[in-house]
Design an enzyme around this catalytic site. Structure first.
Site, PDB file in Angstrom:
ATOM      1  N   LYS A 166       9.112  77.600 142.953  1.00  0.00           N
ATOM      2  CA  LYS A 166       9.737  76.360 142.488  1.00  0.00           C
ATOM      3  C   LYS A 166      10.028  75.404 143.655  1.00  0.00           C
ATOM      4  CE  LYS A 166      11.026  78.088 138.058  1.00  0.00           C
ATOM      5  NZ  LYS A 166      10.482  79.462 138.262  1.00  0.00           N
TER       6      LYS A 166
HETATM    7  C1  PLP Z   1       9.464  80.046 137.365  1.00  0.00           C
HETATM    8  C2  PLP Z   1       8.696  81.231 137.831  1.00  0.00           C
HETATM    9  C3  PLP Z   1       7.535  81.695 137.161  1.00  0.00           C
HETATM   10  C4  PLP Z   1       7.026  81.044 135.902  1.00  0.00           C
HETATM   11  O1  PLP Z   1       6.452  79.788 136.132  1.00  0.00           O
HETATM   12  P1  PLP Z   1       6.254  78.778 134.926  1.00  0.00           P
HETATM   13  O2  PLP Z   1       5.794  77.513 135.549  1.00  0.00           O
HETATM   14  O3  PLP Z   1       7.617  78.633 134.287  1.00  0.00           O
HETATM   15  O4  PLP Z   1       5.267  79.366 133.998  1.00  0.00           O
HETATM   16  C5  PLP Z   1       6.863  82.787 137.683  1.00  0.00           C
HETATM   17  N1  PLP Z   1       7.302  83.432 138.790  1.00  0.00           N
HETATM   18  C6  PLP Z   1       8.414  83.022 139.439  1.00  0.00           C
HETATM   19  C7  PLP Z   1       8.852  83.793 140.635  1.00  0.00           C
HETATM   20  C8  PLP Z   1       9.144  81.917 139.000  1.00  0.00           C
HETATM   21  O5  PLP Z   1      10.251  81.538 139.660  1.00  0.00           O
END
Ligand code: PLP
Length: 510
Positions: free
Chosen positions: A115
């Site tokens: 993120k």
């Molecule tokens: C948010 C997240 C995901 C999922 O990603 P999306 O874009 O919501 O599908 C997968 N792995 C981690 C570590 C995350 O923080």
């Protein structure tokens, strides 16, 4: 210079077109839909040109095609402020080859999870958008978090001029490491509050403040306005397209593939934002064959891809890949809209069914456009086994989310015998989920303390403990506010210094 006929954004549920900067400021469209580009743009430089570029240069080439009302200077400014020494490698998103696949490490930013890739640039896109649209107020980001997003947003917005960020989390409802990460957050414009309640109450409290007109007027009088850093903001989606293009360019530069050779992409999926970005990259002309969607035991998406029915009416399962424990994948709406031939009415009908009955089915015609996607899932045992096997064979240690993806890729290979080169999105550092990762390798590790485990992981994996973890070992607690759920607006006023005079003018109900 900016041509208003350039790419704009419209809601997946109909409504007026807005510019990219307006879509970033609004986040969600007024009709509850998500903003999508009026047409998906194409890359306007060749793959071999991209192969010679840095991450920041690729970011500019990709993002300028989407954010058409930003000037070159504005966009480059945002990119350079975001992708700097906050990342612990100049490559920003390095590729690691293990067991024949290429792991795209998206966890080298401030909070060691993917993120950061978008949340480190969103604050700059937001402040540039505000300037462009003559917004004079400072932007106040309000977020409720169950752990991860809160910290990534805090890190992204910390000390960004013209912004403040307030994060509410359920006191006792996040892991000790997650809490420590948040309450030690530096930055004069950051504010972290524990509430005596659960995550749903924190989220409802934040929603109520967004909808509170009187509070909005008080804020405006004090020179502020609320905004959200929500994952459906196109300012989070567009920066995610970049690393797929960059990864392809790197494979080409390293002569792992030939120009134009098609590759597969595997994405551990929750809210469907990351894999949608890969789909957008493919639509831009990046040679991607299959988009492989990996779920954990909350396998709503796998069921959707196999049956054409999306059904959230099921038990919510807590897994060792918590960031994928999701029953409503918000960003899927953007794909549904596309499958429906950009028919906002048809999309709205399906989304209404989802909110009323918790499920909907797409037509056979829509289903026939899904052939780019392959969906599968991994259970807890398979996920742990993958971590252990990959470590024992190669020495490379992956986190639980990435392991879900690696497991699904194995299933895909067994089923299809597809030999195309494949990128696996590696979404978190194993240090973020140390206990689950170490337990997968050897259950005897469970007896160790949190930081002991961190050191052991560093030793057996032969990787340095990331700065994000080192920092919280003995960092000072800077935020200790705890409040009752009904006092959240009071806390916001106090932090923003909204005076009694302003309050009395608007005779707010609190
Ligand atoms: C948010 C997240 C995901 C999922 O990603 P999306 O874009 O919501 O599908 C997968 N792995 C981690 C570590 C995350 O923080």
């Amino acid at each position: 210079m900016v041509n208003v006929l350039d790419l704009q954004y419209k809601s997946t549920r109909g409504g007026e077109a807005v510019t990219a900067s307006q879509a970033i400021l609004k986040g969600l469209a007024e009709d509850g839909g998500l903003f999508v580009p009026t047409a998906l743009p194409k890359l306007d430089c060749s793959l071999s040109e991209l192969a010679g570029m840095t991450y920041q240069q690729v970011a500019y080439q990709v993002m300028k095609q989407f954010l058409t009302d930003f000037t070159e200077e504005e966009l480059k400014n945002c990119i350079n402020k975001a992708y700097d020494s906050k990342f612990d490698t100049e490559e920003i998103a390095p590729l690691v080859k293990a067991e024949g696949a290429y792991y795209l490490e998206l966890f080298h930013g401030a909070t060691i999870a993917f993120k950061d890739m978008a949340l480190s640039i969103l604050p700059h896109l937001l402040t540039a958008s505000a300037k462009k649209n003559n917004v004079k107020n400072d932007i106040v980001i309000l977020t409720a978090t169950s752990g991860d997003t809160g910290k990534a947003a805090l890190a992204g917005f910390a000390d960004v001029e013209g912004t403040k960020i307030i994060v509410f989390y359920p006191k006792g409802g996040v892991s000790p490491i997650q809490e420590k990460q948040m309450v030690t957050q530096k930055g004069k414009n950051t504010f972290v509050v524990g509430i005596n309640g659960n995550f749903d109450q924190a989220q409802s409290g934040v929603k109520a403040m967004f909808g509170d007109k009187l509070l909005g007027q008080e804020l405006d009088a004090a020179g502020y306005q609320f905004s959200s850093a929500n994952s459906i903001n196109i300012g989070r989606l567009v920066p995610q397209v970049v690393y797929y293009v960059y990864a392809y360019a790197k494979l080409l530069a390293n002569e792992e593939i030939k120009e134009g050779e098609k590759i597969n992409v595997v994405v551990p999926t929750g809210n469907f934002g990351n894999i949608l970005a890969a789909f957008y990259a493919k639509n831009m002309g990046l040679p991607i064959a299959k988009l492989i969607c990996a779920s954990n035991e909350n396998k709503v998406l796998y069921d959707f891809f196999t049956t054409g029915t999306y059904d959230k009416n099921r038990e919510f399962i807590l897994t060792t890949s918590p960031s994928m424990d999701i029953l409503i994948s918000s960003n899927l709406e953007r794909l549904i809209y596309k499958l429906a031939g950009e028919d906002a009415e048809q999309n709205s009908k399906l989304m209404k069914e989802l909110s009323e009955n918790g499920k909907y089915s797409i037509t056979d015609e829509m289903k026939s456009h899904l052939e780019d996607f392959y969906g599968n899932y991994a259970d807890e045992q398979q996920t742990a086994a993958t971590i252990k096997e990959l470590y024992e064979k190669t020495g490379y240690i992956i986190d639980t989310h990435t392991a879900v993806a690696a497991t699904v890729y194995r299933k895909y290979l067994t089923e299809t015998k597809d030999t195309a080169k494949t990128i696996i999105a590696s979404t978190a550092s194993p240090f973020k989920f140390t206990r689950s990762v170490m337990n997968a390798i050897d259950s005897r590790y469970d007896a160790m303390g949190d930081f002991e485990l961190v050191d052991e992981l560093s030793k057996i994996g032969n990787v340095k403990v990331p700065k994000a973890i080192e920092e919280i070992r003995d960092a000072d607690v800077l935020h200790d506010t705890v409040c009752e759920v009904d006092k959240m607006p009071e806390v916001v006023r106090k932090f923003l210094g909204i005076s009694v005079e302003i309050r009395e003018t608007y005779q707010s109900v609190y």
